[in-house]
Design a protein around this motif. Sequence first.
Motif, PDB file in Angstrom:
ATOM      1  N   GLU A   1      -8.892  61.017 -27.043  1.00  0.00           N
ATOM      2  CA  GLU A   1      -9.669  59.822 -27.382  1.00  0.00           C
ATOM      3  C   GLU A   1      -9.752  58.838 -26.215  1.00  0.00           C
ATOM      4  N   GLY A   2      -9.050  59.121 -25.113  1.00  0.00           N
ATOM      5  CA  GLY A   2      -9.043  58.221 -23.974  1.00  0.00           C
ATOM      6  C   GLY A   2      -8.224  56.964 -24.186  1.00  0.00           C
ATOM      7  N   ARG A   3      -7.300  57.010 -25.122  1.00  0.00           N
ATOM      8  CA  ARG A   3      -6.497  55.821 -25.448  1.00  0.00           C
ATOM      9  C   ARG A   3      -5.086  55.858 -24.869  1.00  0.00           C
ATOM     10  N   LEU A   4      -4.627  57.015 -24.366  1.00  0.00           N
ATOM     11  CA  LEU A   4      -3.278  57.133 -23.816  1.00  0.00           C
ATOM     12  C   LEU A   4      -3.282  56.596 -22.391  1.00  0.00           C
ATOM     13  N   LEU A   5      -2.744  55.403 -22.197  1.00  0.00           N
ATOM     14  CA  LEU A   5      -2.851  54.699 -20.920  1.00  0.00           C
ATOM     15  C   LEU A   5      -1.754  55.086 -19.930  1.00  0.00           C
TER      16      LEU A   5
ATOM     17  N   THR B   1       5.385  35.858 -19.273  1.00  0.00           N
ATOM     18  CA  THR B   1       4.285  36.713 -18.847  1.00  0.00           C
ATOM     19  C   THR B   1       4.820  37.729 -17.856  1.00  0.00           C
ATOM     20  N   LEU B   2       4.667  38.995 -18.163  1.00  0.00           N
ATOM     21  CA  LEU B   2       5.153  40.036 -17.268  1.00  0.00           C
ATOM     22  C   LEU B   2       4.290  40.102 -16.015  1.00  0.00           C
ATOM     23  N   PRO B   3       4.875  40.495 -14.867  1.00  0.00           N
ATOM     24  CA  PRO B   3       4.151  40.496 -13.591  1.00  0.00           C
ATOM     25  C   PRO B   3       2.851  41.297 -13.646  1.00  0.00           C
ATOM     26  N   ASN B   4       1.783  40.657 -13.167  1.00  0.00           N
ATOM     27  CA  ASN B   4       0.470  41.288 -12.991  1.00  0.00           C
ATOM     28  C   ASN B   4      -0.204  41.723 -14.289  1.00  0.00           C
ATOM     29  N   LEU B   5       0.295  41.251 -15.421  1.00  0.00           N
ATOM     30  CA  LEU B   5      -0.375  41.498 -16.693  1.00  0.00           C
ATOM     31  C   LEU B   5      -1.046  40.206 -17.143  1.00  0.00           C
ATOM     32  N   PRO B   6      -2.269  40.284 -17.643  1.00  0.00           N
ATOM     33  CA  PRO B   6      -2.959  39.062 -18.074  1.00  0.00           C
ATOM     34  C   PRO B   6      -2.284  38.436 -19.283  1.00  0.00           C
ATOM     35  N   ALA B   7      -2.264  37.122 -19.314  1.00  0.00           N
ATOM     36  CA  ALA B   7      -1.651  36.410 -20.435  1.00  0.00           C
ATOM     37  C   ALA B   7      -2.418  36.651 -21.732  1.00  0.00           C
ATOM     38  N   ALA B   8      -3.680  37.032 -21.612  1.00  0.00           N
ATOM     39  CA  ALA B   8      -4.487  37.280 -22.812  1.00  0.00           C
ATOM     40  C   ALA B   8      -4.167  38.632 -23.453  1.00  0.00           C
ATOM     41  N   LEU B   9      -3.469  39.511 -22.716  1.00  0.00           N
ATOM     42  CA  LEU B   9      -3.147  40.831 -23.236  1.00  0.00           C
ATOM     43  C   LEU B   9      -1.959  40.744 -24.187  1.00  0.00           C
ATOM     44  N   LYS B  10      -2.101  41.288 -25.371  1.00  0.00           N
ATOM     45  CA  LYS B  10      -1.007  41.302 -26.340  1.00  0.00           C
ATOM     46  C   LYS B  10      -0.398  42.696 -26.407  1.00  0.00           C
ATOM     47  N   LEU B  11       0.919  42.744 -26.367  1.00  0.00           N
ATOM     48  CA  LEU B  11       1.668  43.996 -26.440  1.00  0.00           C
ATOM     49  C   LEU B  11       2.330  44.097 -27.806  1.00  0.00           C
ATOM     50  N   HIS B  12       2.024  45.155 -28.519  1.00  0.00           N
ATOM     51  CA  HIS B  12       2.595  45.369 -29.848  1.00  0.00           C
ATOM     52  C   HIS B  12       3.648  46.473 -29.743  1.00  0.00           C
ATOM     53  N   THR B  13       4.914  46.125 -29.878  1.00  0.00           N
ATOM     54  CA  THR B  13       5.988  47.099 -29.709  1.00  0.00           C
ATOM     55  C   THR B  13       6.305  47.789 -31.030  1.00  0.00           C
TER      56      THR B  13
ATOM     57  N   VAL C   1       5.503  55.221 -24.475  1.00  0.00           N
ATOM     58  CA  VAL C   1       4.089  55.485 -24.228  1.00  0.00           C
ATOM     59  C   VAL C   1       3.300  54.214 -24.525  1.00  0.00           C
ATOM     60  N   VAL C   2       2.175  54.075 -23.849  1.00  0.00           N
ATOM     61  CA  VAL C   2       1.301  52.911 -24.028  1.00  0.00           C
ATOM     62  C   VAL C   2      -0.061  53.408 -24.497  1.00  0.00           C
ATOM     63  N   VAL C   3      -0.535  52.872 -25.622  1.00  0.00           N
ATOM     64  CA  VAL C   3      -1.777  53.320 -26.247  1.00  0.00           C
ATOM     65  C   VAL C   3      -2.707  52.119 -26.436  1.00  0.00           C
ATOM     66  N   LYS C   4      -3.969  52.298 -26.051  1.00  0.00           N
ATOM     67  CA  LYS C   4      -4.947  51.219 -26.197  1.00  0.00           C
ATOM     68  C   LYS C   4      -5.397  51.111 -27.645  1.00  0.00           C
ATOM     69  N   ARG C   5      -5.375  49.877 -28.158  1.00  0.00           N
ATOM     70  CA  ARG C   5      -5.807  49.608 -29.534  1.00  0.00           C
ATOM     71  C   ARG C   5      -7.320  49.377 -29.585  1.00  0.00           C
ATOM     72  N   ASP C   6      -7.867  49.363 -30.782  1.00  0.00           N
ATOM     73  CA  ASP C   6      -9.302  49.134 -30.944  1.00  0.00           C
ATOM     74  C   ASP C   6      -9.720  47.757 -30.449  1.00  0.00           C
ATOM     75  N   ASP C   7      -8.802  46.763 -30.525  1.00  0.00           N
ATOM     76  CA  ASP C   7      -9.139  45.417 -30.075  1.00  0.00           C
ATOM     77  C   ASP C   7      -8.894  45.205 -28.584  1.00  0.00           C
TER      78      ASP C   7
ATOM     79  N   ASP D   1      -0.533  49.098 -27.759  1.00  0.00           N
ATOM     80  CA  ASP D   1       0.651  49.479 -28.516  1.00  0.00           C
ATOM     81  C   ASP D   1       1.660  50.085 -27.544  1.00  0.00           C
ATOM     82  N   VAL D   2       2.898  49.616 -27.599  1.00  0.00           N
ATOM     83  CA  VAL D   2       3.984  50.153 -26.776  1.00  0.00           C
ATOM     84  C   VAL D   2       4.961  50.826 -27.729  1.00  0.00           C
ATOM     85  N   ILE D   3       5.081  52.146 -27.619  1.00  0.00           N
ATOM     86  CA  ILE D   3       5.803  52.931 -28.621  1.00  0.00           C
ATOM     87  C   ILE D   3       6.971  53.668 -27.983  1.00  0.00           C
ATOM     88  N   THR D   4       8.116  53.622 -28.646  1.00  0.00           N
ATOM     89  CA  THR D   4       9.281  54.415 -28.252  1.00  0.00           C
ATOM     90  C   THR D   4       9.919  54.979 -29.512  1.00  0.00           C
TER      91      THR D   4
END
Length: 343
Positions: free
Chosen positions: A277-281, A249-261, A208-214, A218-221
Amino acid sequence: MLLISYDPVSGWSVPEIKPYGPLALDPMSSCLQYATTIFEGMKAYIGPDGTPRLFRPEQNMARLERSAERVALPPFNSAELLTLIKRLVTLEKRWIPTLPGYSLYIRPTIIGTRAALGVAASDHAMIYVVLSPTGPYFRTGPKPLSLLGVSDTVRAWPGGTGGHKLGLNYSPGFLPQRLAAQQGYDQILWLFGEDKRVTEVGAMNVFVVVKRDDGNWDVITPALDGTILPGVTRASCLALTGAHPERTTLPNLPAALKLHTHERPLTMPELFAWQQEGRLLEAFGVGTAVIVAPIGRIGFEGNDLVLPKHQAGLGPLGSALWERITEIQRGQFEWEGWSVTCE
């Protein structure tokens, strides 16, 4: 197909590659009576130079060894078995489709062949490897899966065999899957414990992918706690998301985006809270057959959790992982030696 037999006196036989056909088994064989059957799922692809390729096959061989040990089957040399599989694939490379999304499926199998009804480990065994051309899991593009969350039956339990690829892990799920289909769902979402922990989607690992406050993600398994199969695609997704954006850099994802696994327990109440909360992407299942499969809704205790819709079926991260993994599998993108030629 490839065929090798084990006898406790003479050891493993001389490997034989022969035409596909029936196997001769004693009716009392351990595999028929006590489910001493293990297997792996692998795929072969044609690279840009026309050479057959395998995707991280040493991971499959290591898991096959662990599975054999779990049901006390005779040990074998996985490096030598991989050499034989490469030879088989090279001989049969004309069967590897070249269309995008197609591949040659490889099913290494080990069965116990001890011919006795005594309840004991099998000291006789057979390894065989069969091949089959296969097409895309979704023939019309990634279709979001609908899941039924089930906790009254379980796929695996602590101390059991869920962390190994055993045949006996799969048949208990056939009836719950049929019942889910009767209710209009594609797959089972296996839940465990009083806190309704998410474990697997059908026979796939789940993310699942969840949007953080910043604004980052977050990428969770679920963690490998013995109830989760350590999937090769799962490990690959974790490695690639962990490398973005510092190492690639993964395809079509911005380099500024940080993924926290994160590998940690994941519960249904958490999913509902993130959705509200509108955070489940996005959410997706991963595995050898499908690579990455989008999840569209989850039925749980009479309610449906509906995930955001994406025009391509897969969300941004799922789509990026699918594209990058398929590029690596076909030798179009080099990454840490994951694509292995059958030389």
